[in-house]
Design an enzyme around this catalytic site. Structure first.
Site, PDB file in Angstrom:
ATOM      1  N   CYS A 289       0.824  -1.277  -0.101  1.00  0.00           N
ATOM      2  CA  CYS A 289       0.116  -0.069  -0.054  1.00  0.00           C
ATOM      3  C   CYS A 289       0.774   1.371  -0.322  1.00  0.00           C
ATOM      4  CB  CYS A 289      -0.894  -0.046   1.091  1.00  0.00           C
ATOM      5  SG  CYS A 289      -1.311  -1.357   1.965  1.00  0.00           S
ATOM      6  N   ARG A 318       6.494 -11.302   5.301  1.00  0.00           N
ATOM      7  CA  ARG A 318       6.047 -11.252   6.893  1.00  0.00           C
ATOM      8  C   ARG A 318       6.488 -12.210   7.735  1.00  0.00           C
ATOM      9  NH1 ARG A 318      -0.259  -9.482   5.348  1.00  0.00           N
ATOM     10  NH2 ARG A 318       0.265  -8.091   3.999  1.00  0.00           N
ATOM     11  N   GLN A 336       1.100 -10.983  -3.308  1.00  0.00           N
ATOM     12  CA  GLN A 336      -0.366 -10.795  -3.386  1.00  0.00           C
ATOM     13  C   GLN A 336      -0.713 -10.335  -4.668  1.00  0.00           C
ATOM     14  OE1 GLN A 336      -0.167  -7.643  -0.069  1.00  0.00           O
ATOM     15  NE2 GLN A 336      -1.527  -8.922   1.128  1.00  0.00           N
ATOM     16  N   ASP A 338      -2.614  -7.695  -5.773  1.00  0.00           N
ATOM     17  CA  ASP A 338      -2.929  -6.537  -4.894  1.00  0.00           C
ATOM     18  C   ASP A 338      -3.455  -5.486  -5.670  1.00  0.00           C
ATOM     19  OD1 ASP A 338      -3.115  -5.203  -2.412  1.00  0.00           O
ATOM     20  OD2 ASP A 338      -0.996  -4.988  -2.029  1.00  0.00           O
ATOM     21  N   HIS A 340      -5.088  -1.123  -5.110  1.00  0.00           N
ATOM     22  CA  HIS A 340      -5.468  -0.120  -4.328  1.00  0.00           C
ATOM     23  C   HIS A 340      -6.311   0.822  -5.343  1.00  0.00           C
ATOM     24  CE1 HIS A 340      -2.185  -1.527  -2.042  1.00  0.00           C
ATOM     25  NE2 HIS A 340      -3.127  -1.474  -0.903  1.00  0.00           N
ATOM     26  N   LYS A 420     -14.722  -4.361   6.294  1.00  0.00           N
ATOM     27  CA  LYS A 420     -14.235  -5.268   5.002  1.00  0.00           C
ATOM     28  C   LYS A 420     -15.132  -6.260   4.791  1.00  0.00           C
ATOM     29  CE  LYS A 420     -11.327  -7.821   7.900  1.00  0.00           C
ATOM     30  NZ  LYS A 420     -10.293  -8.941   8.072  1.00  0.00           N
ATOM     31  N   HIS A 466      -8.527  -1.208  -0.339  1.00  0.00           N
ATOM     32  CA  HIS A 466      -7.476  -2.204  -0.575  1.00  0.00           C
ATOM     33  C   HIS A 466      -8.205  -3.557  -1.146  1.00  0.00           C
ATOM     34  CE1 HIS A 466      -4.365  -0.738   2.435  1.00  0.00           C
ATOM     35  NE2 HIS A 466      -5.673  -0.315   2.839  1.00  0.00           N
TER      36      HIS A 466
END
Ligand SMILES: [Zn+2]
Ligand SMILES: [Zn+2]
Length: 591
Positions: A289, A318, A336, A338, A340, A420, A466
């Site tokens: 992000c 992570r 990911q 991912d 945004h 979410k 996200h």
């Protein structure tokens, strides 16, 4: 109600999967197990045994390990006890009587559980046949009410779960209301062992993990790499069609970035230690992000630019404890899918609906059913105002409803910075996996000052979404391997066609056929090894290749092939061009 003894920790029966009736059956089966064990092995001391989600267990102290033969004997004795229809009888006793009883029997573990019951607590026994247990129930009426059970395995278990204590032997079993339910469950266990992605991943040479590389870090081998490439290509094409723009952000950035984002403050324990670059601390990224926000913030934006949809197959790292790492499904480095989305308040519900639409498209392609959960504001710890939460949650809800998706509300289940939508996939074995997530961020736009100029000429804070739809490629592929058992459809099979010459005389034709397919974009291998044809066929079956082409002099003469489709058997002979078209149709239909 009195507090339950530790050996039978007070259950919330309404939350037990299968409900209270099943809880009673399994709890009773655990007592029957202890009955049989104490009859057959009088030297054994009993600890405790509750129902668990998958069945029940009971812990025993015994010098010699229980063998598979012991388990068979115990199971046979349990069947006799069940046939005898021993009633489960409840009684309340004084602490002194209970103590006397367990001391006389040398049952030190039970004495411990007894000592855990508060002074004003009720002390109760349940008795069936010769077996008396410190227990608050509930049970079925009699052992005859246990209609279907099976002992599954034995494992070591530390007394009270502490490594400092002695190791006990835990016998596991399961029980169901009917034999058909039990059979279905056992079949599912067997299937899930067969489909375990770590096993299939090794057999199909998809990936590996090595001590030398580090735990939780995946090496994608060529076949796994091809599978990933195909998924990524499909994902990218679809994103382009839906107005996404691809961005790339570095794996490493100055710690400053994560100071601004709040990651250092909120997620320090999942981030890896800093490294020194020119005297300044840098970190490997745990999330994509902040990078996407920096791209957005590089220029000024007007409301006319919005929505902006940035997408990245972004690899993040992570920290996960080594004990929870699991093949590809729980790792320390992952990519990911991912994105945004930066939009205005007015655009939010439309954007969420668009994301749900894309998610539905992707999940259908992989033949998943799914179920949505709307996770709302946590009761206490949350950022932003209640008005912001209400607005964002309403937009998520509106999008779900507009798409006509059934959903459950997970009250208070939101992240502290975002309401979410979490989505669980249902795999071929009926297991659920949480993969897609769509979150309205109420933290980062403020921390980074993510703004746009509105039609009123004033600056407004952007609404930021996200979303990851597959989750991560590692986990998604791990789950997909188990969903399919490694039998990938033609569009995703790393090798779609295996050409097998019937004898060495057909080698040239086999190679010529393979070249022709290759030029047409078909993923093909030709097996020219000096092996018997039967061995080559078996090999292609083990590799789970969707099509086999066995070609001999007859096919060479006629310029044809006779395909075998995995799971469907032999097909009619056809020209090579007709075969190429057939594979093309499979790919197109994602079969
Ligand atoms: Zn009990
Ligand atoms: Zn994000």
């Amino acid at each position: 109600m009195s507090k339950a003894p530790a050996g039978h920790a007070g259950p919330d029966l309404s939350r037990y999967p299968g409900g209270e009736a099943l809880y009673r059956v399994r709890h009773s089966a655990a007592h029957v197990l202890a009955t049989a064990v104490t009859e057959l092995f009088p030297e054994v001391k009993v600890a405790g045994g509750p129902p668990i989600d998958s069945g029940f267990y009971y812990d025993f102290a015994r010098e010699k390990p229980f063998t598979p033969e012991d388990l068979a004997r115990i199971e046979a004795r349990m069947r006799e006890i069940i046939a005898a229809g021993q009633p489960f009888v409840y009684s309340e006793v004084s602490r002194a009587d209970a103590e006397k009883r367990f001391k006389a029997a040398g049952e030190t573990y039970k004495l411990h559980f007894l000592s855990q019951i508060p002074a004003d607590g009720t002390i109760s026994f349940y008795t069936n046949g010769p077996f008396v247990d410190l227990c608050r129930g509930p049970h079925v009426q009699s052992t005859a009410d246990i209609k279907a059970f099976k002992l599954t395995h034995v494992a070591g278990a530390y007394w009270l779960g502490s490594e400092r204590n002695e190791m006990l032997q835990r016998i596991y079993g399961t029980a169901f209301p009917t034999q058909a339910d039990l059979d279905a469950y056992l079949h599912q266990i067997e299937e899930s062992l067969k489909r375990d992605h770590r096993k299939v991943g090794r057999e199909l040479e998809l990936y590996s993990i090595h001590e030398e590389v580090g735990q939780g870090l995946i090496l994608w081998h060529p076949k796994g790499g091809m599978l990933r490439h195909l998924i990524e290509g499909f994902w990218k094409d679809e994103h382009l069609k839906r107005g996404y723009q691809f961005v790339y952000t570095p794996h490493l950035s100055s710690e400053k970035l994560f100071e601004i984002s709040g990651h250092l403050e909120n997620y320090a324990d999942l981030m890896y230690s800093p490294m020194d670059i020119d005297g300044k601390p840098y970190r490997i990224k745990p999330m994509n992000c902040p990078g996407h926000i920096m791209i957005y913030n590089s220029t000024k934006h007007s409301y006319r630019d919005l929505p902006l949809r940035y997408a990245e197959l972004g690899t993040v790292y992570r920290y996960e404890r080594s004990g929870v790492l699991h093949g590809m499904e729980r790792v320390r480095g992952f990519t990911q899918d991912d994105s945004h989305i930066f939009c205005t308040r007015e655009q939010l519900a439309d954007e969420v609906a668009g994301v749900l639409d894309l998610m539905d498209f992707l999940l259908r392609a992989f033949r998943y059913e799914y179920h949505c959960y709307l996770a709302t504001r946590p009761a206490t710890k949350f950022l932003g105002s209640e008005e912001e939460w209400e607005f964002a949650t309403a937009a998520l809800r509106a999008a779900l409803e507009r798409r006509g998706l059934a959903y459950e509300v997970d009250e208070g289940g939101g992240a502290f910075y975002a309401p979410k939508i979490d989505v669980k996939l249902k795999d071929a074995l009926g297991r659920e996996w949480q993969c897609p997530t769509i979150q309205v961020d109420l933290m980062l736009p403020k921390r980074f000052g993510v703004m746009y100029v509105g039609s009123d000429g004033k600056e407004h804070e952007v609404v930021m979404l996200h979303r990851a739809l597959l989750g991560s490629l590692e986990r998604f592929v791990g789950i997909y391997i188990e969903h399919t058992g490694g039998e990938f459809p033609v569009w995703l099979a790393p090798v779609q066609v295996k050409v097998i010459p019937a004898n060495p005389k057909a080698n040239d034709y086999a190679q010529d056929t393979a070249r022709m397919l290759e030029l047409a974009g078909v993923r093909v291998e030709v097996d020219l090894r000096d092996e018997k044809m039967g061995a080559k066929i078996r090999n292609a079956e083990l590799e789970k290749v969707p099509y086999m082409l066995i070609v001999g002099p007859r096919e060479a003469e006629a310029g044809t092939v006779s395909p075998r489709r995995k799971g469907k058997g032999q097909l009619e002979a056809m020209t090579r061009q007709a075969f190429i078209e057939m594979v093309g149709r499979d790919v197109h239909a994602r079969q």
